[in-house]
Design a protein around this motif. Structure first.
Motif, PDB file in Angstrom:
ATOM      1  N   ILE A   1       0.839  -1.195   0.000  1.00 39.78           N
ATOM      2  CA  ILE A   1       0.000   0.000   0.000  1.00 39.78           C
ATOM      3  C   ILE A   1       0.880   1.253   0.000  1.00 39.78           C
ATOM      4  N   LEU A   2       1.987   1.232   0.721  1.00 39.60           N
ATOM      5  CA  LEU A   2       2.917   2.362   0.690  1.00 39.60           C
ATOM      6  C   LEU A   2       3.483   2.547  -0.715  1.00 39.60           C
ATOM      7  N   ALA A   3       3.836   1.456  -1.378  1.00 36.94           N
ATOM      8  CA  ALA A   3       4.346   1.538  -2.749  1.00 36.94           C
ATOM      9  C   ALA A   3       3.269   2.079  -3.692  1.00 36.94           C
ATOM     10  N   PHE A   4       2.014   1.712  -3.476  1.00 39.41           N
ATOM     11  CA  PHE A   4       0.923   2.225  -4.295  1.00 39.41           C
ATOM     12  C   PHE A   4       0.784   3.735  -4.121  1.00 39.41           C
TER      13      PHE A   4
ATOM     14  N   ILE B   1       3.163   5.849  -3.181  1.00 31.50           N
ATOM     15  CA  ILE B   1       4.335   6.478  -3.799  1.00 31.50           C
ATOM     16  C   ILE B   1       4.219   6.434  -5.325  1.00 31.50           C
ATOM     17  N   PHE B   2       3.657   5.350  -5.852  1.00 30.71           N
ATOM     18  CA  PHE B   2       3.441   5.256  -7.295  1.00 30.71           C
ATOM     19  C   PHE B   2       2.484   6.342  -7.779  1.00 30.71           C
ATOM     20  N   LEU B   3       1.439   6.631  -7.004  1.00 30.91           N
ATOM     21  CA  LEU B   3       0.512   7.688  -7.392  1.00 30.91           C
ATOM     22  C   LEU B   3       1.205   9.053  -7.391  1.00 30.91           C
ATOM     23  N   ILE B   4       2.086   9.283  -6.418  1.00 27.31           N
ATOM     24  CA  ILE B   4       2.849  10.534  -6.394  1.00 27.31           C
ATOM     25  C   ILE B   4       3.759  10.614  -7.625  1.00 27.31           C
ATOM     26  N   PHE B   5       4.404   9.503  -7.953  1.00 25.83           N
ATOM     27  CA  PHE B   5       5.255   9.455  -9.146  1.00 25.83           C
ATOM     28  C   PHE B   5       4.433   9.688 -10.412  1.00 25.83           C
ATOM     29  N   LEU B   6       3.238   9.104 -10.458  1.00 31.40           N
ATOM     30  CA  LEU B   6       2.364   9.275 -11.616  1.00 31.40           C
ATOM     31  C   LEU B   6       1.937  10.736 -11.774  1.00 31.40           C
ATOM     32  N   SER B   7       1.800  11.452 -10.664  1.00 30.08           N
ATOM     33  CA  SER B   7       1.476  12.879 -10.767  1.00 30.08           C
ATOM     34  C   SER B   7       2.620  13.638 -11.428  1.00 30.08           C
ATOM     35  N   LYS B   8       3.846  13.244 -11.137  1.00 30.06           N
ATOM     36  CA  LYS B   8       4.994  13.892 -11.771  1.00 30.06           C
ATOM     37  C   LYS B   8       5.063  13.555 -13.262  1.00 30.06           C
ATOM     38  N   VAL B   9       4.715  12.331 -13.617  1.00 26.67           N
ATOM     39  CA  VAL B   9       4.672  11.944 -15.032  1.00 26.67           C
ATOM     40  C   VAL B   9       3.602  12.759 -15.758  1.00 26.67           C
ATOM     41  N   PHE B  10       2.429  12.903 -15.142  1.00 27.88           N
ATOM     42  CA  PHE B  10       1.361  13.695 -15.743  1.00 27.88           C
ATOM     43  C   PHE B  10       1.764  15.157 -15.863  1.00 27.88           C
TER      44      PHE B  10
END
Length: 171
Positions: free
Chosen positions: A143-146, A148-157
Motif C-alpha cells: 500500500i505504501l508503494a501504491f 508512492i506510485f501515485l505521487i510518481f504518476l502525478s509527476k509523469v502527468f
C-alpha cells in the motif's frame, strides 16, 4: 479513449462501504461517549490493570483519523477517475489528484503502523519490531508503494502536460 467504467465502479463500491463503516464506528463512539454504553467492536482481551483509559481512546481516535485519511484518499481517486470520462488528459486537477491521493494513502499507512506500534506498547506492554514480508494486497509495503506510485504518476502527468503545451504551441 474508452472511459474506465469498471475502475470507477470498483472505487465507488469501496468508497461507499468504507464510508458506511466509518459512519457506523463514529455513531457507536458518540453513543459510547454520551451514554456510556459499551462499544461492541472495541474489546481488549486480558487488558493490563495499568492500561490508561485515555490511552485507549487515543488509539481509537488515531484509528479513526487513519481510516478517515484513507477514505478521503479514495474520494480523491474517485474524483480523478470521473475526470477521465471527459476525455481530457494531463489537467491540473488530475495531477493534483494523483499527488494528493498518493500522499493521503502514504499517510494512512504510516498512521496505521504508528497505531499498531502504540497498541503493542500500551495494551500488550511490549515492544517488538517485525521486519517480515507479507504477501497480501493489504501489506504495509504494497500500500505504501501504491501511494508512492501515485505521487510518481502525478509527476509523469505534470511532465506530459508541459510537453503537450509545448507541442500545442508549435505549428
Amino acid at each position: 479513449m474508452k472511459p474506465p467504467i469498471l475502475l470507477k465502479t470498483i472505487f465507488d463500491i469501496c468508497f461507499i462501504f468504507s464510508a458506511l463503516s466509518l459512519a457506523g464506528v463514529m455513531i457507536m463512539l458518540v453513543v459510547n461517549i454520551f451514554t456510556g454504553i459499551d462499544v461492541p467492536f472495541i474489546s481488549i482481551e486480558n487488558p493490563s490493570k495499568d492500561v490508561n483509559n485515555l490511552a485507549l481512546w487515543i488509539l481509537v481516535l488515531l484509528e479513526v483519523v487513519r481510516t478517515g485519511t484513507f477514505l478521503y484518499g479514495l474520494f480523491v481517486l474517485r474524483k480523478l477517475i470521473r475526470s477521465f470520462f471527459r476525455n481530457k488528459l494531463y489537467t491540473r486537477l488530475q495531477i493534483a489528484s494523483f499527488n494528493l491521493s498518493g500522499r493521503l494513502i502514504c499517510l494512512s499507512v504510516i498512521l496505521g503502523a504508528i497505531s499498531e506500534f502504540l497498541k503493542k506498547l500500551i495494551v500488550d506492554s511490549r515492544i517488538s519490531l517485525n521486519f517480515g514480508l507479507e504477501f497480501s494486497f493489504s501489506s504495509f509495503w504494497i500500500i505504501l508503494a501504491f501511494g508512492i506510485f501515485l505521487i510518481f504518476l502525478s509527476k509523469v502527468f505534470e511532465n506530459a502536460r508541459i510537453l503537450k503545451q509545448e507541442n500545442d504551441l508549435t505549428v
